[in-house]
Design a protein around this motif. Structure first.
Motif, mmCIF file in Angstrom:
data_model
loop_
_atom_site.group_PDB
_atom_site.id
_atom_site.type_symbol
_atom_site.label_atom_id
_atom_site.label_comp_id
_atom_site.label_asym_id
_atom_site.label_seq_id
_atom_site.Cartn_x
_atom_site.Cartn_y
_atom_site.Cartn_z
ATOM 1 N N VAL A 66 0.848 -1.196 0.000
ATOM 2 C CA VAL A 66 0.000 0.000 0.000
ATOM 3 C C VAL A 66 0.882 1.245 0.000
ATOM 4 N N PHE A 67 1.911 1.234 0.824
ATOM 5 C CA PHE A 67 2.820 2.380 0.884
ATOM 6 C C PHE A 67 3.542 2.571 -0.452
ATOM 7 N N ARG A 126 2.477 1.781 -3.440
ATOM 8 C CA ARG A 126 1.530 2.379 -4.387
ATOM 9 C C ARG A 126 1.352 3.862 -4.125
ATOM 10 N N PHE A 127 1.247 4.221 -2.843
ATOM 11 C CA PHE A 127 1.096 5.632 -2.472
ATOM 12 C C PHE A 127 2.292 6.448 -2.966
ATOM 13 N N VAL A 128 3.488 5.969 -2.720
ATOM 14 C CA VAL A 128 4.697 6.687 -3.143
ATOM 15 C C VAL A 128 4.738 6.807 -4.660
ATOM 16 N N ARG A 174 2.217 6.860 -6.759
ATOM 17 C CA ARG A 174 1.223 7.866 -7.178
ATOM 18 C C ARG A 174 1.709 9.276 -6.915
ATOM 19 N N GLU A 175 2.301 9.501 -5.750
ATOM 20 C CA GLU A 175 2.793 10.845 -5.402
ATOM 21 C C GLU A 175 3.911 11.297 -6.342
#
Length: 126
Positions: A115-116, A118-120, A122-123
């Motif tokens: 999850v982390f 994917r977040f990174v 996207r950012e």
């Protein structure tokens, strides 16, 4: 810089106007030298400058009109978009600060790590 600081520069002011203005920075005054190099200008050895070792204090000084500041663009995007700050000269520099997300491809990451990741990802694309 703040809109008021920009207005004080006047209509004919170019990047050379900043050679005689307060230069605000957080990490290294040499970053301003690199920025001026983009315009073929040499920053004087006695340039007026102020180092603030806190991003929030640097941002506040710039927004309050105390000088021009160099920032990571992502940190001031909202200020630029809503007009609290202006970037009158379209130049950016890469100062060598990069971020890496390292992990072993041989190990299945736990769900939270995925999850982390994917977040990174996207950012980094915004």
């Amino acid at each position: 810089m703040s809109p008021a600081f920009f207005k004080a520069m006047g209509k004919g002011g170019g990047p050379d106007w900043l050679l005689h203005s307060p230069l605000l920075y957080e990490f290294d005054l040499n970053h301003w030298r690199l920025w001026f190099d983009k315009f073929g200008l040499s920053m004087p050895a006695d340039a007026r400058s102020l180092r603030l070792s806190d991003s929030h204090a640097l941002r506040r000084m710039a927004l309050d009109g105390h000088g021009a500041a160099l920032f990571f663009s992502s940190l001031i995007a909202d200020d630029l978009n809503c007009g609290r700050s202006v970037q009158p000269f379209p130049a950016s520099i890469h100062v060598g600060y990069d971020y890496y997300l390292n992990y072993s491809s041989a190990v299945d990451l736990p769900r939270k790590a995925k999850v982390f990741r994917r977040f990174v990802a996207r950012e980094c694309t915004t």
